[in-house]
Design a protein around this motif. Structure first.
Motif, short mmCIF file in Angstrom:
data_model
loop_
_atom_site.label_atom_id
_atom_site.label_comp_id
_atom_site.label_asym_id
_atom_site.label_seq_id
_atom_site.Cartn_x
_atom_site.Cartn_y
_atom_site.Cartn_z
N THR A 29 0.82 -1.23 0.00
CA THR A 29 0.00 0.00 0.00
C THR A 29 0.85 1.27 0.00
O THR A 29 0.42 2.30 -0.47
CB THR A 29 -0.93 0.05 1.22
OG1 THR A 29 -0.12 0.12 2.40
CG2 THR A 29 -1.83 -1.17 1.28
N TYR A 30 2.08 1.17 0.54
CA TYR A 30 2.92 2.37 0.66
C TYR A 30 3.87 2.52 -0.53
O TYR A 30 4.63 3.49 -0.59
CB TYR A 30 3.75 2.30 1.96
CG TYR A 30 4.58 1.03 2.06
CD1 TYR A 30 5.82 0.94 1.46
CD2 TYR A 30 4.09 -0.09 2.72
CE1 TYR A 30 6.56 -0.24 1.53
CE2 TYR A 30 4.82 -1.26 2.79
CZ TYR A 30 6.05 -1.33 2.18
OH TYR A 30 6.78 -2.48 2.23
N CYS A 31 3.85 1.57 -1.47
CA CYS A 31 4.90 1.51 -2.49
C CYS A 31 4.65 2.48 -3.64
O CYS A 31 3.55 2.53 -4.20
CB CYS A 31 5.00 0.09 -3.04
SG CYS A 31 6.32 -0.06 -4.26
N HIS B 287 8.62 1.83 -9.29
CA HIS B 287 8.17 1.47 -10.64
C HIS B 287 8.21 -0.05 -10.78
O HIS B 287 9.07 -0.61 -11.44
CB HIS B 287 9.06 2.11 -11.69
CG HIS B 287 8.97 3.60 -11.70
ND1 HIS B 287 8.00 4.28 -12.39
CD2 HIS B 287 9.72 4.54 -11.10
CE1 HIS B 287 8.15 5.57 -12.22
NE2 HIS B 287 9.18 5.77 -11.43
N THR B 288 7.29 -0.70 -10.09
CA THR B 288 7.24 -2.16 -10.20
C THR B 288 5.83 -2.55 -10.60
O THR B 288 4.87 -1.85 -10.30
CB THR B 288 7.58 -2.84 -8.86
OG1 THR B 288 6.69 -2.35 -7.86
CG2 THR B 288 9.01 -2.57 -8.45
N GLY B 289 5.72 -3.69 -11.27
CA GLY B 289 4.41 -4.09 -11.76
C GLY B 289 4.05 -5.49 -11.30
O GLY B 289 4.91 -6.32 -11.03
N GLY C 262 14.81 -5.23 -6.75
CA GLY C 262 13.51 -5.07 -7.41
C GLY C 262 12.66 -4.05 -6.72
O GLY C 262 13.17 -3.13 -6.09
N GLY C 263 11.35 -4.32 -6.75
CA GLY C 263 10.71 -5.56 -7.14
C GLY C 263 11.00 -6.74 -6.20
O GLY C 263 11.53 -6.60 -5.13
N THR C 264 10.63 -7.88 -6.69
CA THR C 264 10.82 -9.11 -5.93
C THR C 264 11.53 -10.13 -6.82
O THR C 264 10.89 -11.03 -7.40
CB THR C 264 9.44 -9.66 -5.46
OG1 THR C 264 8.71 -8.62 -4.81
CG2 THR C 264 9.62 -10.81 -4.47
N ALA D 137 14.87 -10.77 -1.55
CA ALA D 137 13.89 -11.86 -1.50
C ALA D 137 12.78 -11.51 -0.51
O ALA D 137 13.04 -10.90 0.53
CB ALA D 137 14.57 -13.15 -1.07
N ASP D 138 11.59 -11.91 -0.84
CA ASP D 138 10.48 -11.80 0.10
C ASP D 138 10.27 -13.15 0.76
O ASP D 138 10.37 -14.19 0.10
CB ASP D 138 9.21 -11.34 -0.62
CG ASP D 138 9.21 -9.82 -0.80
OD1 ASP D 138 10.18 -9.18 -0.37
OD2 ASP D 138 8.25 -9.29 -1.37
N PRO D 139 9.99 -13.16 2.06
CA PRO D 139 9.98 -14.42 2.82
C PRO D 139 9.09 -15.50 2.24
O PRO D 139 9.45 -16.67 2.25
CB PRO D 139 9.50 -13.98 4.21
CG PRO D 139 9.88 -12.54 4.30
CD PRO D 139 9.76 -11.99 2.92
S1 SF4 Z 1 7.56 -5.80 -2.49
FE1 SF4 Z 1 7.13 -4.77 -4.46
S2 SF4 Z 1 5.26 -3.61 -4.10
FE2 SF4 Z 1 6.09 -4.14 -2.08
S3 SF4 Z 1 7.39 -2.38 -1.49
FE3 SF4 Z 1 8.74 -3.87 -2.50
S4 SF4 Z 1 8.75 -3.18 -4.66
FE4 SF4 Z 1 6.97 -2.22 -3.71
#
Ligand code: SF4
Length: 416
Positions: free
Chosen positions: A45-47, A50-52, A100-102, A133-135
């Motif tokens: 929500t806070y981002c 420039h990611t899609g 990124g991004g992720t 990396a996201d967990p």
């Molecule tokens: S995970 Fe993706 S949408 Fe969330 S803050 Fe990072 S770049 Fe933005």
């Protein structure tokens, strides 16, 4: 490496009645590479990055384009006005950062292709290879493949250990995912793990912030980054803060004062836990500082590949177009879609030195600046000394410890 360690200045330019030395053709021995992967599973929500959120079918064509950019970068640069200094073409790549991004969403085979392209095109002695990396994207198969590809550092978007905060921020993961992922990474043989936390998420209180730091310390990452929530009106949360509404919990975003208190608590807490505060937003077990990110703050050269990636050669800064689809289309036509290309002037180089130097807790060495730029910069700090914003210790100038949480205000003052 010192960015200007042994070169003679290559140009002298009068600016505002003074002579600044412009040192850009320094002998470069190491180079950083950044690769941007602008895809996410959802939009936090806070981002405002420039990611899609796109179909995974778009990943492979994007990687094809990045591989082509890496392989053909010299000819692509030549057609856009980027002047790649001879010293950079011979430099050895010692750090790679996939951000990124992720990027952990990618199939490991995609990452392997990136590394194959980098190793084919550059001399490499890779000391630090980071993947953001996201967990919730981590599993044992991927982690093993990352290690085989040469990744030795994971920068982990933890953000909070409170499920309520993660949920209201629109994050995909929950606290349990962090506890699941960390042992997977360690068992796979990833030696370095960095955690990101955000101070100021909706619903965060002093108690939940302190609890997140306790849990972080229990998992013992070797590096920590802490960011204060920056709400941009381009994000959904920012729009709600400005225009009202209750969908994204804007009413529960901590105040600036509360965020500053959280930051200052983190400084004390991490110091007590054995982390060295080395940059405004970064702490490390001594010796585990991010070698790649230090290049940004020390003005050492790096090349960025992918949509929206930034590069710095010492003499120029440039950035690729942000739009991933436009980037892929341009590369397919053997064109590099550059959005910004700026020479690094003597004056801008000096301003960067001061701004980036103050970001680092080691501060600015006035002797080094004078030797390299041929100017005395101490008078620029007089107002800031008087206001208690910066401190001088011999030839070193630093942000005053009590002003770290308002560093942006200090930088505005410095540039006046
Ligand atoms: S995970 Fe993706 S949408 Fe969330 S803050 Fe990072 S770049 Fe933005």
């Amino acid at each position: 490496m010192q960015p200007f360690s042994s070169s003679e200045p290559t140009a002298n330019r009068p600016i505002s009645g003074k002579t600044y030395r412009l040192c850009y053709d320094f002998p470069v021995t190491s180079l950083g590479i950044y690769v941007q992967v602008p895809f996410c599973q959802t939009k936090c929500t806070y981002c405002n990055f420039h990611t899609g959120v796109v179909s995974s079918a778009r990943f492979a064509p994007y990687i094809d384009a990045v591989v082509a950019e890496i392989s053909q970068h010299q000819s692509l640069y030549a057609s856009t006005g980027v002047n790649l200094l001879a010293s950079l073409t011979d430099a050895v790549v010692d750090t790679v950062y996939i951000g990124g991004g992720t990027p952990s969403l990618l199939d490991p085979a995609h990452l392997q292709r990136l590394f194959d392209a980098l190793r084919a095109r550059f001399a490499t002695q890779l000391a630090e290879v980071t993947l953001e990396a996201d967990p919730e994207t981590i599993d044992a198969t991927k982690a093993a493949a990352w290690v085989r590809a040469g990744i030795n550092r994971i920068s982990f978007g933890v953000q909070s250990f409170s499920d309520d905060e993660l949920k209201s921020a629109g994050r995909m993961h929950r606290r349990a995912d962090v506890y699941n992922a960390v042992p997977i990474l360690r068992e796979a043989g990833i030696p370095k793990i960095s955690f990101d936390l955000i101070a100021g998420l909706p619903g965060q209180t002093g108690d939940t912030w302190r609890a997140s730091l306790d849990e972080l310390a229990a998992l013992a990452p070797d590096h920590v980054s802490i960011y204060l929530l920056e709400v941009d009106e381009g994000s959904r949360l920012g729009s709600e803060l400005l225009r009202g509404g209750n969908r994204y919990s804007a009413a529960t975003v901590p105040t600036d004062e509360e965020m500053a208190e959280s930051y200052e608590y983190a400084c004390r807490f991490l110091d007590g836990a054995g982390y060295r505060h080395y940059e405004i937003s970064n702490w490390a077990i001594p010796g585990h500082e991010s070698r790649h990110n230090l290049k940004y703050w020390r003005r050492e050269p790096y090349l960025g590949f992918g949509a929206g990636a930034h590069s710095f050669s010492g003499a120029q800064r440039w950035a690729n177009a942000h739009d991933a689809a436009a980037y892929v289309a341009a590369i397919a036509e053997t064109r590099l879609p550059i959005e910004q290309l700026e020479p690094v002037t003597a004056e801008s180089a000096l301003e960067e030195e001061l701004f980036l130097g103050l970001r680092q807790l080691d501060g600015i060495d006035l002797n080094r600046i004078e030797l390299q730029y041929g100017v005395t910069v101490n008078p620029r700090f007089e107002r800031l000394y008087s206001a208690g914003l910066v401190e001088r210790d011999g030839q070193i100038v630093r942000l005053a410890p009590s002003k770290l949480s308002i560093s942006n205000e200090v930088f505005v003052e410095l540039m006046k």
